[in-house]
Structures are given as C-alpha cells and as structure tokens.
Motif scaffolding. Structure first.
Motif, mmCIF file in Angstrom:
data_model
loop_
_atom_site.group_PDB
_atom_site.id
_atom_site.type_symbol
_atom_site.label_atom_id
_atom_site.label_comp_id
_atom_site.label_asym_id
_atom_site.label_seq_id
_atom_site.Cartn_x
_atom_site.Cartn_y
_atom_site.Cartn_z
ATOM 1 N N ARG A 259 0.896 -1.167 0.000
ATOM 2 C CA ARG A 259 0.000 0.000 0.000
ATOM 3 C C ARG A 259 0.928 1.208 0.000
ATOM 4 O O ARG A 259 1.518 1.566 1.031
ATOM 5 C CB ARG A 259 -0.867 0.004 1.263
ATOM 6 C CG ARG A 259 -2.031 -0.944 1.207
ATOM 7 C CD ARG A 259 -3.168 -0.450 0.332
ATOM 8 N NE ARG A 259 -3.881 0.688 0.899
ATOM 9 C CZ ARG A 259 -4.705 1.462 0.197
ATOM 10 N NH1 ARG A 259 -4.895 1.261 -1.097
ATOM 11 N NH2 ARG A 259 -5.329 2.460 0.796
ATOM 12 N N ALA A 261 1.928 5.069 -0.220
ATOM 13 C CA ALA A 261 1.496 6.463 -0.126
ATOM 14 C C ALA A 261 2.532 7.288 -0.879
ATOM 15 O O ALA A 261 3.727 7.176 -0.620
ATOM 16 C CB ALA A 261 1.411 6.907 1.327
ATOM 17 N N ILE A 274 -2.438 5.715 -2.405
ATOM 18 C CA ILE A 274 -2.699 6.801 -1.448
ATOM 19 C C ILE A 274 -1.877 7.996 -1.923
ATOM 20 O O ILE A 274 -0.665 7.873 -2.120
ATOM 21 C CB ILE A 274 -2.277 6.415 -0.018
ATOM 22 C CG1 ILE A 274 -2.991 5.132 0.423
ATOM 23 C CG2 ILE A 274 -2.546 7.555 0.956
ATOM 24 C CD1 ILE A 274 -2.365 4.460 1.638
ATOM 25 N N GLU A 294 -0.006 12.801 7.978
ATOM 26 C CA GLU A 294 -1.186 12.276 7.293
ATOM 27 C C GLU A 294 -1.012 10.775 7.016
ATOM 28 O O GLU A 294 -1.969 10.015 7.079
ATOM 29 C CB GLU A 294 -1.347 13.063 5.981
ATOM 30 C CG GLU A 294 -2.722 13.134 5.384
ATOM 31 C CD GLU A 294 -3.808 13.600 6.332
ATOM 32 O OE1 GLU A 294 -3.553 14.533 7.124
ATOM 33 O OE2 GLU A 294 -4.891 13.009 6.284
ATOM 34 N N CYS A 295 0.218 10.362 6.733
ATOM 35 C CA CYS A 295 0.486 8.947 6.415
ATOM 36 C C CYS A 295 0.064 8.023 7.541
ATOM 37 O O CYS A 295 -0.380 6.902 7.302
ATOM 38 C CB CYS A 295 1.976 8.735 6.139
ATOM 39 S SG CYS A 295 2.528 9.557 4.665
ATOM 40 N N LYS A 297 -2.410 8.236 9.330
ATOM 41 C CA LYS A 297 -3.869 8.054 9.382
ATOM 42 C C LYS A 297 -4.320 7.112 8.274
ATOM 43 O O LYS A 297 -5.513 6.857 8.105
ATOM 44 C CB LYS A 297 -4.568 9.410 9.217
ATOM 45 C CG LYS A 297 -4.269 10.372 10.364
ATOM 46 C CD LYS A 297 -5.193 11.569 10.324
ATOM 47 C CE LYS A 297 -4.794 12.590 11.373
ATOM 48 N NZ LYS A 297 -4.717 13.935 10.824
ATOM 49 N N THR A 298 -3.383 6.619 7.486
ATOM 50 C CA THR A 298 -3.723 5.706 6.389
ATOM 51 C C THR A 298 -3.173 4.307 6.713
ATOM 52 O O THR A 298 -2.482 4.122 7.717
ATOM 53 C CB THR A 298 -3.085 6.170 5.059
ATOM 54 O OG1 THR A 298 -1.667 5.934 5.131
ATOM 55 C CG2 THR A 298 -3.337 7.645 4.791
ATOM 56 N N ASP A 299 -3.466 3.349 5.813
ATOM 57 C CA ASP A 299 -2.910 2.000 6.006
ATOM 58 C C ASP A 299 -1.686 1.799 5.118
ATOM 59 O O ASP A 299 -1.377 0.667 4.713
ATOM 60 C CB ASP A 299 -3.986 0.937 5.741
ATOM 61 C CG ASP A 299 -4.555 1.031 4.329
ATOM 62 O OD1 ASP A 299 -4.239 2.013 3.606
ATOM 63 O OD2 ASP A 299 -5.317 0.125 3.928
ATOM 64 N N ALA A 300 -0.986 2.887 4.813
ATOM 65 C CA ALA A 300 0.208 2.788 3.963
ATOM 66 C C ALA A 300 1.226 1.842 4.587
ATOM 67 O O ALA A 300 1.440 1.860 5.799
ATOM 68 C CB ALA A 300 0.828 4.169 3.776
#
Ligand code: AMP
Ligand code: MG
Length: 334
Positions: A259, A261, A274, A294-295, A297-300
C-alpha cells in the motif's frame, strides 16, 4: 492528566499558561516555525519533564526562547559582534544561535551538560506574548513525541502529547513549517548545524562565510547532538524518489504488492493508491510535516516522497526528508 487546548483571544489564556509554567509545568505554544513544548529554562525539574513528555534522549539539548534581544546577555557570555549582527538582522525570527552559556544561569539539563546554549527570539505574536507574560527564558523543543514529525497545528501536538501535558495554546497553523536554522557562532567561520528558514545565502550576506555541517558528520561526531537521532518519521518506512513521472510509475508497478502512499507536489500527476499532496512548490515547507503525519492516518505500508531542489529553503526541506527516510532512496530498475 487532562490536556486542554486554549484559544489565544484573551489575556486569560496567557495568564493561565504563565501560571502553569511558573508552577514547573509544561505548555505547548505556536512559534513561526513549529509548535514548541515549553518549560521555564531555569527550572531543572520542569526541563526534565520536557524530556519525559517527549521521550527525548537526555543528551539532546533544548533551544532557549527569549522575549527580547537584550536577554541574551543574561544567559550567554562572549557574545561576539558577529552574533550581534545575526540578532540585529534575523531576530525575532527562525535563527537559533549557539553561544557560550553563562555558568549557573540556566538549568544544566537544558544544554545537556554542554558549555554552549542554543538561543532564539521567536517571531510569533503568541510566543512573544507568552514570553513577556511569564518574564523568564523558556526552553522549548518541538512539541512532538521524539522521532515524529514536528507539529504545525495544535491538533498535531494533541495527537502526540494528550495526557502528558496540561495546556496547548492554539495559534492556528504555523507559518514556516520547519524548525529554526541552528547556527554555531562559537566556531570560525560559523557552522550551520541544522538548516532552516534562514538560509546560508541570507546569513552570508550579513556575516560573510558560513560553513554547513554535513548530515554525514553524524553519528560519529554529531556537533548538534540532535543530528544522530531518527527524526520526522511516520510509522511506515519512507523512501525518497526523484520527481520523475517515469521513475514514480515504475516504482508503483514494482510496489504493486504494497500500500504505497505517494507524497508529492500538486504538479505531480501520477496516481497512487494513497496520494498526499505537498501543494504548490512554494508551500512544500509549510505542508511537509502535515503530509508526513497524514500517512499515519492511512494503512500505507511504504511511503514514497519526491525530492525537491536544494536551493534556498530546499536545503532544509531535503535535510528533513533525508532524515525521515533514514537516507534511503527508492531505486527503480528504469
Ligand atoms: P528541537 O528542540 O527539536 O528543535 O531541536 C533543537 C536542535 O538544536 C537539536 O538538533 C539540538 O541538538 C540543537 N541544539 C540545541 N542546543 C545546542 C547546543 N548547545 N549545541 C549544539 N546544538 C544544539
Ligand atoms: Mg524537534
């Protein structure tokens, strides 16, 4: 401990902050660079609480913030003409000067036992009003957990330090978005230990030749002790990549099982699983830490971030990115 976020539209907020500081507690506040985590710099116990709240190694000294240029004489000795020229041109502003500390004035843990101290006068109305209200030097590193990107919004401070500090003064987004330039004026010529908003070119116009400490000086002989630690790092591993459509596209193909980003300026049109924007090229410094945060807060599982120019403030941006990436560049087969 409950953590309050206070608006700064009333004198009461400053009085509350000053009372907490005088009581040996910690207060986060905005500066023109990033949010700082403040304690009275003459109170060793309060200063120790900064290291504790941040999880910061105790051999990494703190910058002392003062509300007037004259206050320098209270905490530093041998203030050179060159140092005074820097203050006249860049204070208040994002320039920290490393000078000889005056013995028995500041708490020894502020300087991590060094004989020098980093001092600056910030250029932010909230920081200056707080310094005037408390009428004492305030030690303040960036208000993040050690190793994480510095906070450019009150919410970033809250995310990192909730339950660990009593008060955050909310002055909105910070203007520069990168920490101050740290200039060691005890060396001849002076040495930039950390690049920042005040560039080498700006300094050289005022004081002549200035040297730059290389990132590779660390970890063997770090002159700014902060140089040897991991910094500005989101949870997923970060890799730098050239801002080339071809290279980024190739990397995304190779990383199809991850995944990814992609952090890049708005001008980069490559689609990624992302996509986090750094905005226009002139706004990269302001947006950088927001983007890195911000990263989280993602599933990167992996982060690619485009390299920028090393002209002007680009030197500071690349310095932070090199550290966030631990010096790693993504190598594509093209
Ligand atoms: P921060 O507080 O997170 O903005 O980091 C402050 C930076 O200034 C760190 O890299 C410190 O190592 C550096 N610094 C502060 N005081 C000194 C000093 N007396 N000598 C050298 N570097 C310093
Ligand atoms: Mg910091």
């Amino acid at each position: 401990m409950e953590t309050h976020i206070a608006a700064v539209n009333s004198i009461k907020a400053y009085e509350q902050a000053a009372t907490l500081l005088q009581d040996g507690q910690l207060v986060a506040f905005p500066t023109e660079t990033v949010y700082g985590l403040g304690a009275i710099a003459t109170n060793a116990k309060a200063v120790a609480a900064i290291f504790e709240a941040k999880g910061r190694p105790s051999d990494n000294p703190l910058i002392v913030h003062i509300g007037t240029k004259q206050a320098v004489e209270q905490y530093c000795t041998n203030v050179s003409t060159l140092a005074k020229q820097c203050m006249a041109s860049f204070w208040p502003g994002p320039l920290t000067l490393v000078m000889q500390a005056k013995p028995n004035t500041l708490a020894t843990n502020v300087t991590a036992g060094l004989s020098t101290v980093g001092v600056r006068m910030p250029d932010h109305p909230v920081a200056l009003q707080l310094l005037q209200t408390v009428n004492a030097p305030v030690a303040a590193p960036s208000a993040n957990r050690s190793g994480k990107p510095s906070p450019t919004r009150a919410s970033h401070v809250y995310d990192d330090l909730v339950g660990r500090i009593p008060l955050i003064l909310d002055g909105g987004r910070t203007g520069i978005g990168l920490e101050s330039t740290v200039l060691d004026v005890t060396q001849h010529p002076p040495v930039i230990l950390r690049p920042g908003g005040v560039t080498k070119e700006m300094l050289e116009q005022v004081i002549g030749e200035v040297k730059e400490a290389k990132l590779t000086d660390a970890p063997e002989a770090p002159r700014a002790p902060g140089m040897k630690y991991t910094h500005y790092a989101p949870n997923a591993p970060v890799y730098l990549i050239e801002e080339s459509t071809e290279k980024i596209t190739a990397a995304l193909t190779e990383l199809a099982h991850e995944r990814v980003a992609l952090i890049a300026p708005a001008s980069c049109t490559v689609q990624a699983p992302i996509r986090i924007s750094l905005g226009e090229s002139a706004d990269i410094a302001v947006n950088l830490y927001d983007a890195l945060r911000e990263c989280d807060k993602t599933d990167a599982t992996i982060i690619l971030v485009t390299a920028t120019t090393t002209e002007g403030v680009g030197t500071a941006i690349m310095n932070r990115l090199e550290k966030a990436a631990g010096g790693r560049w993504y190598k594509t087969t093209v």
